[in-house]
Design a protein around this motif. Structure first.
Motif, PDB file in Angstrom:
ATOM      1  N   THR A 103      -7.451  -0.148  -2.872  1.00  0.00           N
ATOM      2  CA  THR A 103      -8.062   1.434  -2.930  1.00  0.00           C
ATOM      3  C   THR A 103      -7.693   1.895  -4.381  1.00  0.00           C
ATOM      4  O   THR A 103      -8.166   2.691  -4.847  1.00  0.00           O
ATOM      5  CB  THR A 103      -6.995   2.287  -2.079  1.00  0.00           C
ATOM      6  OG1 THR A 103      -5.671   2.071  -2.640  1.00  0.00           O
ATOM      7  CG2 THR A 103      -7.097   2.123  -0.576  1.00  0.00           C
TER       8      THR A 103
ATOM      9  N   ARG B 119       1.005  -4.305   4.780  1.00  0.00           N
ATOM     10  CA  ARG B 119      -0.209  -3.645   4.195  1.00  0.00           C
ATOM     11  C   ARG B 119      -0.401  -3.835   2.872  1.00  0.00           C
ATOM     12  O   ARG B 119       0.307  -3.067   1.825  1.00  0.00           O
ATOM     13  CB  ARG B 119       0.079  -2.011   4.600  1.00  0.00           C
ATOM     14  CG  ARG B 119      -0.084  -1.754   6.012  1.00  0.00           C
ATOM     15  CD  ARG B 119       0.203  -0.278   6.198  1.00  0.00           C
ATOM     16  NE  ARG B 119       1.344   0.263   5.701  1.00  0.00           N
ATOM     17  CZ  ARG B 119       1.654   1.490   5.343  1.00  0.00           C
ATOM     18  NH1 ARG B 119       0.429   2.490   5.508  1.00  0.00           N
ATOM     19  NH2 ARG B 119       2.563   2.086   4.739  1.00  0.00           N
ATOM     20  N   ASP B 120      -1.251  -4.832   2.489  1.00  0.00           N
ATOM     21  CA  ASP B 120      -1.520  -5.098   1.163  1.00  0.00           C
ATOM     22  C   ASP B 120      -2.191  -4.144   0.374  1.00  0.00           C
ATOM     23  O   ASP B 120      -3.434  -3.753   1.181  1.00  0.00           O
ATOM     24  CB  ASP B 120      -1.836  -6.565   0.751  1.00  0.00           C
ATOM     25  CG  ASP B 120      -3.229  -6.813   1.117  1.00  0.00           C
ATOM     26  OD1 ASP B 120      -3.500  -7.303   2.321  1.00  0.00           O
ATOM     27  OD2 ASP B 120      -3.971  -6.528   0.367  1.00  0.00           O
TER      28      ASP B 120
ATOM     29  N   CYS C  49       0.868  -1.143  -0.222  1.00  0.00           N
ATOM     30  CA  CYS C  49       0.020   0.035  -0.200  1.00  0.00           C
ATOM     31  C   CYS C  49       0.953   1.333   0.039  1.00  0.00           C
ATOM     32  O   CYS C  49       1.841   1.255   0.580  1.00  0.00           O
ATOM     33  CB  CYS C  49      -0.777  -0.160   1.354  1.00  0.00           C
ATOM     34  SG  CYS C  49      -1.802   1.511   1.533  1.00  0.00           S
TER      35      CYS C  49
ATOM     36  N   ASN D 174      -0.466   4.202   0.598  1.00  0.00           N
ATOM     37  CA  ASN D 174      -1.185   5.290   1.472  1.00  0.00           C
ATOM     38  C   ASN D 174      -0.997   5.365   3.033  1.00  0.00           C
ATOM     39  O   ASN D 174       0.176   4.135   3.228  1.00  0.00           O
ATOM     40  CB  ASN D 174      -2.782   5.038   1.657  1.00  0.00           C
ATOM     41  CG  ASN D 174      -3.320   4.751   0.060  1.00  0.00           C
ATOM     42  OD1 ASN D 174      -3.006   5.602  -0.951  1.00  0.00           O
ATOM     43  ND2 ASN D 174      -3.809   3.680  -0.181  1.00  0.00           N
ATOM     44  N   ARG D 175      -1.365   6.094   3.656  1.00  0.00           N
ATOM     45  CA  ARG D 175      -0.840   6.063   5.144  1.00  0.00           C
ATOM     46  C   ARG D 175      -2.100   6.742   5.712  1.00  0.00           C
ATOM     47  O   ARG D 175      -1.886   7.589   6.764  1.00  0.00           O
ATOM     48  CB  ARG D 175       0.164   7.197   5.224  1.00  0.00           C
ATOM     49  CG  ARG D 175       0.889   7.206   6.699  1.00  0.00           C
ATOM     50  CD  ARG D 175       2.086   6.063   6.741  1.00  0.00           C
ATOM     51  NE  ARG D 175       2.895   6.478   8.017  1.00  0.00           N
ATOM     52  CZ  ARG D 175       3.080   5.586   8.754  1.00  0.00           C
ATOM     53  NH1 ARG D 175       2.674   4.143   8.530  1.00  0.00           N
ATOM     54  NH2 ARG D 175       3.907   5.897  10.011  1.00  0.00           N
ATOM     55  N   CYS D 176      -3.142   5.738   6.002  1.00  0.00           N
ATOM     56  CA  CYS D 176      -4.402   6.224   6.475  1.00  0.00           C
ATOM     57  C   CYS D 176      -4.231   6.161   7.989  1.00  0.00           C
ATOM     58  O   CYS D 176      -3.601   5.183   8.411  1.00  0.00           O
ATOM     59  CB  CYS D 176      -5.414   5.151   6.280  1.00  0.00           C
ATOM     60  SG  CYS D 176      -5.845   4.916   4.283  1.00  0.00           S
TER      61      CYS D 176
ATOM     62  N   ILE E  86      -3.992  -1.979  10.376  1.00  0.00           N
ATOM     63  CA  ILE E  86      -2.524  -2.502  10.672  1.00  0.00           C
ATOM     64  C   ILE E  86      -1.812  -1.797  11.760  1.00  0.00           C
ATOM     65  O   ILE E  86      -0.860  -2.083  12.348  1.00  0.00           O
ATOM     66  CB  ILE E  86      -1.934  -2.645   9.341  1.00  0.00           C
ATOM     67  CG1 ILE E  86      -2.638  -4.122   8.738  1.00  0.00           C
ATOM     68  CG2 ILE E  86      -0.443  -3.169   9.355  1.00  0.00           C
ATOM     69  CD1 ILE E  86      -2.656  -3.922   7.205  1.00  0.00           C
TER      70      ILE E  86
ATOM     71  N   PHE F 251      -6.581   5.669  10.153  1.00  0.00           N
ATOM     72  CA  PHE F 251      -7.503   4.817  10.732  1.00  0.00           C
ATOM     73  C   PHE F 251      -6.736   3.242  10.314  1.00  0.00           C
ATOM     74  O   PHE F 251      -7.546   2.372  10.767  1.00  0.00           O
ATOM     75  CB  PHE F 251      -8.673   5.083  10.426  1.00  0.00           C
ATOM     76  CG  PHE F 251      -9.000   4.722   8.755  1.00  0.00           C
ATOM     77  CD1 PHE F 251      -9.134   3.606   8.107  1.00  0.00           C
ATOM     78  CD2 PHE F 251      -9.029   6.105   8.156  1.00  0.00           C
ATOM     79  CE1 PHE F 251      -9.330   3.762   6.780  1.00  0.00           C
ATOM     80  CE2 PHE F 251      -9.320   5.981   6.697  1.00  0.00           C
ATOM     81  CZ  PHE F 251      -9.441   4.740   6.116  1.00  0.00           C
ATOM     82  N   CYS F 252      -5.630   3.228   9.723  1.00  0.00           N
ATOM     83  CA  CYS F 252      -5.389   1.697   9.270  1.00  0.00           C
ATOM     84  C   CYS F 252      -5.118   0.864  10.353  1.00  0.00           C
ATOM     85  O   CYS F 252      -4.680   0.987  11.479  1.00  0.00           O
ATOM     86  CB  CYS F 252      -3.849   1.914   8.453  1.00  0.00           C
ATOM     87  SG  CYS F 252      -3.361   0.492   7.876  1.00  0.00           S
TER      88      CYS F 252
HETATM   89  S1  SF4 Z   1      -3.821  -0.746   4.172  1.00  0.00           S
HETATM   90 FE1  SF4 Z   1      -5.695   0.250   3.852  1.00  0.00          FE
HETATM   91  S2  SF4 Z   1      -6.088   1.260   5.752  1.00  0.00           S
HETATM   92 FE2  SF4 Z   1      -3.879   0.893   5.737  1.00  0.00          FE
HETATM   93  S3  SF4 Z   1      -2.828   2.604   4.815  1.00  0.00           S
HETATM   94 FE3  SF4 Z   1      -3.199   1.025   3.207  1.00  0.00          FE
HETATM   95  S4  SF4 Z   1      -5.325   1.739   2.424  1.00  0.00           S
HETATM   96 FE4  SF4 Z   1      -5.094   2.633   4.258  1.00  0.00          FE
END
Ligand code: SF4
Length: 446
Positions: A121, A106-107, A83, A85-87, A92, A89-90
């Motif tokens: 995403t 984080r797949d 992944c 991103n760096r959500c 993980i 709320f992740c």
């Molecule tokens: S694994 Fe999902 S929730 Fe976690 S950062 Fe990536 S997109 Fe966001």
């Protein structure tokens, strides 16, 4: 390139001399990059496969196989795309230390979305990936949308480079690809107007978006990145209220509920869960959409076929959030089987009291729940606590946990799966019942 992990005895691959470790480079002149290429390019019955044997020798296999016969091999697991991103709320980022290593990965991989229903995403899609999705018709996909307004989505995914999801979904829709979508709702970021705008955009994609799941942000006490508000009962109720007009419209216009609140939203809001018919095909049940309704339906449909288990004492281990929903089901099972069921609600020892999902119980919790219970005849534990390799989240092997306990322990999805396999016990005889019924008040003459 893909590499062979296992060759089935007696299969085509073995007869060709394919061995564990053989690498496949191309099929019918087209390069093989991963398992998707392999799956789709080997769909033909006449194949020319360029390969490299484990000793490095190049080899070409020419295959003409009977229609539909499998090649008889398994590939090594694919390298998962990570992944970007760096959500905040992740989930993980909310895991405690000491769990199975792959859990921290984080797949975000459209290939796994198609193959296993993992949510992706699409923010790391390259033009070549889009071409493959369209060519191989990878449909349906499962897409974490979260928000369609671009600025809101950048904030939610904490990624300024995220592409515009509406145009991505439109491209896929034009190519005949369907996407089941989800929105994880973070209070203040994608509820209210952002939720409305997102549902409006997804609705406009028509049949290309067959379902939308609305899921509350899931946090643990370890969610160290999260700075927002948590979901409460009032917020859950207002989300359900926002969805209902869309669901009504969808049922009236398209004959489908289309947008679904997760079970957790109903529980948080203190509202009764809809019945099984509400969830139609249960398209997002793995996402907690209709899981309780499906369980109720499976029990309803299965109880009549259960054996008589009168006198058997069954322990049922579950998480704190499921526990209040269990008594009516256990009463039903008791009525059908005569067994007695004892609910054993457990808190996850690694996630702590704020995380109440049954699937997050670990091997140590199962041991703690059942080690001192030789008085039970058997115990059922949530099957979701164990992965395909038979491991709990804390890396404990199910067989080790089971063998250390004083009673038989069975992972169960719906009670019926395990109870239907139990040996029937003798039912009380009619004679015994008749004798009891024939007893007369003392002193009355015959
Ligand atoms: S694994 Fe999902 S929730 Fe976690 S950062 Fe990536 S997109 Fe966001």
């Amino acid at each position: 390139m893909v590499r062979v992990a296992r060759v089935a005895p007696g299969g085509i691959a073995e007869s060709l001399g394919v061995a564990r470790g053989t690498e496949f480079l191309s099929v019918n002149g087209r390069a093989v990059a991963d398992f998707l290429d392999w799956e789709f390019l080997t769909a033909d019955d006449e194949l020319v496969i360029e390969a490299r044997q484990p000793d490095g020798e190049a080899v070409v296999y020419e295959v003409e196989r009977p229609e539909g016969e499998a090649l008889g091999l398994e590939l090594e697991p694919p390298t998962v795309r990570q992944c970007a991103n760096r959500c905040e709320f992740c989930f993980i980022e909310g895991l405690p230390e000491g769990l199975r290593r792959p859990l921290y990965l984080r797949d975000d991989d459209y290939r796994l979305s198609f193959a296993y229903g993992n949510f992706a995403t699409l923010s790391n899609l390259k033009p070549r990936d889009v071409r493959r999705i369209l060519e191989y018709r990878l449909s349906p996909l499962y897409v974490s949308v979260h928000a369609t307004p671009h600025e809101a989505r950048k904030v939610l995914l904490n990624n300024p480079k995220v592409p515009d999801i509406v145009s991505q979904l439109r491209t896929l829709a034009d190519g005949g690809i369907q996407c089941h979508c989800q929105m994880v709702i973070v209070p203040g970021l994608n509820d209210g107007a952002v939720l409305e705008a997102s549902l409006s955009d997804l609705w406009a994609l028509g049949a290309a978006v067959p379902s939308v799941a609305i899921v509350p942000v899931g946090l643990t006490q370890f969610s160290h990145l999260y700075t927002g508000r948590t979901m409460d009962a009032a917020m859950a109720a207002s989300l359900l209220a926002a969805l209902e007009p869309w669901a009504e419209r969808a049922r009236a216009v398209r004959g489908t509920t289309w947008v679904f609140g997760s079970d957790e939203l109903y529980l948080l809001a203190g509202r009764p869960l809809p019945g099984a018919e509400y969830y139609e095909e249960f398209a997002q049940v793995e996402n907690g959409i209709g899981a309780v309704a499906l369980l109720r339906r499976q029990v309803d449909e299965g109880v009549a076929g259960l054996p008589w288990l009168g006198g058997v004492r069954v322990g049922v281990v579950t998480g704190l959030s499921m526990a209040p929903l269990m008594p009516p089901l256990l009463e039903r099972l008791h009525g059908a089987t005569g067994a007695t069921f004892e609910l054993i609600p457990m808190e996850s020892s690694v996630f702590g009291p704020t995380t109440t999902t049954a699937g997050l119980l670990v091997g140590a919790d199962i041991r703690a729940a059942l080690a001192g219970r030789p008085d039970l005849d058997l115990a059922l534990i949530p099957a979701e606590t164990i992965n395909d390799q038979g491991l709990f989240l804390d890396d404990a092997a199910f067989v080790d946990v089971r063998d250390a306990l004083p009673i038989p322990v069975h992972p169960s999805y719906d009670f019926i799966d395990v109870l239907s396999q139990q040996r029937a016990r003798p039912r009380p005889t009619r004679r015994g019942a008749a004798r009891r019924g024939a007893a007369r008040p003392a002193g009355r003459a015959a």
